[in-house]
Design an enzyme around this catalytic site. Structure first.
Site, PDB file in Angstrom:
ATOM      1  N   PRO A  60      46.742  10.951  46.418  1.00  0.00           N
ATOM      2  CA  PRO A  60      46.255  10.319  47.642  1.00  0.00           C
ATOM      3  C   PRO A  60      45.902   8.844  47.496  1.00  0.00           C
ATOM      4  O   PRO A  60      45.335   8.427  46.488  1.00  0.00           O
ATOM      5  CB  PRO A  60      44.998  11.140  47.995  1.00  0.00           C
ATOM      6  CG  PRO A  60      44.638  11.866  46.751  1.00  0.00           C
ATOM      7  CD  PRO A  60      45.911  12.086  46.004  1.00  0.00           C
ATOM      8  N   ASN A  61      46.282   8.103  48.524  1.00  0.00           N
ATOM      9  CA  ASN A  61      45.989   6.671  48.691  1.00  0.00           C
ATOM     10  C   ASN A  61      46.804   5.767  47.769  1.00  0.00           C
ATOM     11  O   ASN A  61      46.753   4.550  47.897  1.00  0.00           O
ATOM     12  CB  ASN A  61      44.486   6.392  48.516  1.00  0.00           C
ATOM     13  CG  ASN A  61      43.651   7.197  49.485  1.00  0.00           C
ATOM     14  OD1 ASN A  61      43.890   7.120  50.685  1.00  0.00           O
ATOM     15  ND2 ASN A  61      42.729   7.997  48.989  1.00  0.00           N
TER      16      ASN A  61
ATOM     17  N   ARG B  32      45.813  -1.843  48.662  1.00  0.00           N
ATOM     18  CA  ARG B  32      44.541  -1.133  48.512  1.00  0.00           C
ATOM     19  C   ARG B  32      43.705  -1.781  47.400  1.00  0.00           C
ATOM     20  O   ARG B  32      44.148  -1.852  46.243  1.00  0.00           O
ATOM     21  CB  ARG B  32      44.859   0.311  48.119  1.00  0.00           C
ATOM     22  CG  ARG B  32      43.659   1.109  47.714  1.00  0.00           C
ATOM     23  CD  ARG B  32      44.067   2.405  47.022  1.00  0.00           C
ATOM     24  NE  ARG B  32      42.873   3.169  46.722  1.00  0.00           N
ATOM     25  CZ  ARG B  32      42.840   4.224  45.930  1.00  0.00           C
ATOM     26  NH1 ARG B  32      43.938   4.641  45.334  1.00  0.00           N
ATOM     27  NH2 ARG B  32      41.718   4.853  45.710  1.00  0.00           N
TER      28      ARG B  32
ATOM     29  N   TYR C 188      43.312  -2.387  41.720  1.00  0.00           N
ATOM     30  CA  TYR C 188      44.618  -1.771  41.466  1.00  0.00           C
ATOM     31  C   TYR C 188      45.784  -2.767  41.403  1.00  0.00           C
ATOM     32  O   TYR C 188      46.915  -2.352  41.164  1.00  0.00           O
ATOM     33  CB  TYR C 188      44.902  -0.721  42.548  1.00  0.00           C
ATOM     34  CG  TYR C 188      43.890   0.405  42.561  1.00  0.00           C
ATOM     35  CD1 TYR C 188      43.827   1.321  41.521  1.00  0.00           C
ATOM     36  CD2 TYR C 188      42.963   0.542  43.602  1.00  0.00           C
ATOM     37  CE1 TYR C 188      42.890   2.343  41.516  1.00  0.00           C
ATOM     38  CE2 TYR C 188      42.025   1.562  43.614  1.00  0.00           C
ATOM     39  CZ  TYR C 188      41.993   2.467  42.563  1.00  0.00           C
ATOM     40  OH  TYR C 188      41.064   3.480  42.558  1.00  0.00           O
TER      41      TYR C 188
ATOM     42  N   ASN D 249      49.257  10.812  38.408  1.00  0.00           N
ATOM     43  CA  ASN D 249      48.031  10.137  38.846  1.00  0.00           C
ATOM     44  C   ASN D 249      47.595  10.868  40.114  1.00  0.00           C
ATOM     45  O   ASN D 249      48.108  10.602  41.205  1.00  0.00           O
ATOM     46  CB  ASN D 249      48.276   8.658  39.129  1.00  0.00           C
ATOM     47  CG  ASN D 249      46.975   7.929  39.469  1.00  0.00           C
ATOM     48  OD1 ASN D 249      45.945   8.562  39.725  1.00  0.00           O
ATOM     49  ND2 ASN D 249      47.030   6.606  39.481  1.00  0.00           N
TER      50      ASN D 249
ATOM     51  N   ALA E  26      41.945  10.728  43.592  1.00  0.00           N
ATOM     52  CA  ALA E  26      40.622  11.356  43.691  1.00  0.00           C
ATOM     53  C   ALA E  26      40.657  12.864  43.450  1.00  0.00           C
ATOM     54  O   ALA E  26      39.638  13.451  43.077  1.00  0.00           O
ATOM     55  CB  ALA E  26      40.021  11.049  45.057  1.00  0.00           C
TER      56      ALA E  26
ATOM     57  N   GLU F 131      48.124  12.754  32.265  1.00  0.00           N
ATOM     58  CA  GLU F 131      47.237  12.284  33.347  1.00  0.00           C
ATOM     59  C   GLU F 131      47.096  10.768  33.214  1.00  0.00           C
ATOM     60  O   GLU F 131      46.910  10.253  32.116  1.00  0.00           O
ATOM     61  CB  GLU F 131      45.869  12.959  33.191  1.00  0.00           C
ATOM     62  CG  GLU F 131      44.822  12.447  34.174  1.00  0.00           C
ATOM     63  CD  GLU F 131      43.447  13.079  33.927  1.00  0.00           C
ATOM     64  OE1 GLU F 131      43.361  14.147  33.287  1.00  0.00           O
ATOM     65  OE2 GLU F 131      42.462  12.465  34.377  1.00  0.00           O
TER      66      GLU F 131
ATOM     67  N   HIS G  57      45.417   7.063  34.985  1.00  0.00           N
ATOM     68  CA  HIS G  57      44.629   6.297  35.941  1.00  0.00           C
ATOM     69  C   HIS G  57      44.870   4.812  35.708  1.00  0.00           C
ATOM     70  O   HIS G  57      44.796   4.348  34.568  1.00  0.00           O
ATOM     71  CB  HIS G  57      43.141   6.630  35.824  1.00  0.00           C
ATOM     72  CG  HIS G  57      42.899   8.082  36.031  1.00  0.00           C
ATOM     73  ND1 HIS G  57      42.988   8.671  37.274  1.00  0.00           N
ATOM     74  CD2 HIS G  57      42.670   9.079  35.155  1.00  0.00           C
ATOM     75  CE1 HIS G  57      42.791   9.969  37.150  1.00  0.00           C
ATOM     76  NE2 HIS G  57      42.605  10.238  35.877  1.00  0.00           N
TER      77      HIS G  57
ATOM     78  N   ARG H 251      33.567   2.819  36.152  1.00  0.00           N
ATOM     79  CA  ARG H 251      33.329   2.897  37.598  1.00  0.00           C
ATOM     80  C   ARG H 251      32.257   3.951  37.891  1.00  0.00           C
ATOM     81  O   ARG H 251      31.496   4.326  37.003  1.00  0.00           O
ATOM     82  CB  ARG H 251      34.665   3.189  38.307  1.00  0.00           C
ATOM     83  CG  ARG H 251      35.721   2.090  38.031  1.00  0.00           C
ATOM     84  CD  ARG H 251      37.024   2.364  38.731  1.00  0.00           C
ATOM     85  NE  ARG H 251      36.869   2.331  40.187  1.00  0.00           N
ATOM     86  CZ  ARG H 251      37.810   2.748  41.044  1.00  0.00           C
ATOM     87  NH1 ARG H 251      38.965   3.216  40.575  1.00  0.00           N
ATOM     88  NH2 ARG H 251      37.617   2.697  42.339  1.00  0.00           N
TER      89      ARG H 251
HETATM   90  C1  DQA Z   1      42.702   6.401  40.177  1.00  0.00           C
HETATM   91  C2  DQA Z   1      41.197   6.552  39.923  1.00  0.00           C
HETATM   92  C3  DQA Z   1      40.591   7.570  40.864  1.00  0.00           C
HETATM   93  O1  DQA Z   1      39.194   7.701  40.609  1.00  0.00           O
HETATM   94  C4  DQA Z   1      40.773   7.126  42.301  1.00  0.00           C
HETATM   95  O2  DQA Z   1      40.259   8.086  43.188  1.00  0.00           O
HETATM   96  C5  DQA Z   1      42.190   6.801  42.615  1.00  0.00           C
HETATM   97  C6  DQA Z   1      42.986   6.073  41.633  1.00  0.00           C
HETATM   98  C7  DQA Z   1      43.334   5.288  39.321  1.00  0.00           C
HETATM   99  O3  DQA Z   1      44.558   5.242  39.243  1.00  0.00           O
HETATM  100  O4  DQA Z   1      42.601   4.459  38.764  1.00  0.00           O
HETATM  101  O5  DQA Z   1      42.667   7.060  43.710  1.00  0.00           O
HETATM  102  O6  DQA Z   1      43.343   7.629  39.824  1.00  0.00           O
END
Ligand code: DQA
Length: 138
Positions: free
Chosen positions: A9-10, A17, A22, A71, A74, A95, A97, A104
């Protein structure tokens, strides 16, 4: 060799964003670059804002692909269902990020997914995706 990047998501909004966290590059642009740099690999990309769609994709690719870079955004911090899906498939999952989640908010420090993953890449920006892909080729 078949490798897929699954973004949750997102992450469709990468580039616009929260660019201070990012970066300013869209994932589509970055991924096209990667495909150009690794023409001998079959690199696929899937993004969804929906937990079930991510699980369906893990089931679909998880018995035939050589590697999955995930990735989960959240959902990393909330989803027992995605953790179970990772445990249920054969293809190894890394995994990833983009940001350093440990620098954070505290709620980002816990991952339901990590115990079921081959490894974790955190905080190396978009470069992390390339490093994860390279790991699968070793
Ligand atoms: C994320 C870190 C997560 O905490 C966050 O909710 C994201 C992006 C990252 O790529 O740093 O959506 O996975």
């Amino acid at each position: 060799m078949k490798i897929i990047v699954i973004n949750g998501p997102n992450l469709n909004l990468l580039g616009t964003r929260e660019p201070h966290i990012y970066g300013r590059q869209s994932f589509e642009e970055y991924f096209a670059q990667l495909q150009g740099e690794y023409p001998h690999l079959t690199l696929h990309y899937f993004q969804s804002n929906h937990e079930g769609a991510i699980i369906d994709k893990l089931h679909e690719v998880g018995f035939t692909y050589d590697g999955i870079v995930l990735n989960a955004g959240a959902y990393t911090h909330t989803s027992v269902a995605i953790a179970d899906a990772i445990a249920s498939i054969r293809t190894p999952v890394i995994e990833l990020h983009i940001s350093n989640v440990y620098d954070r908010e505290a709620f980002r420090h816990h991952s339901f997914l990590s115990p079921n993953c081959r490894g974790v890449i955190v905080g190396l920006g978009m470069k992390g995706y390339e490093l994860a892909i390279r790991f699968f080729t070793l």
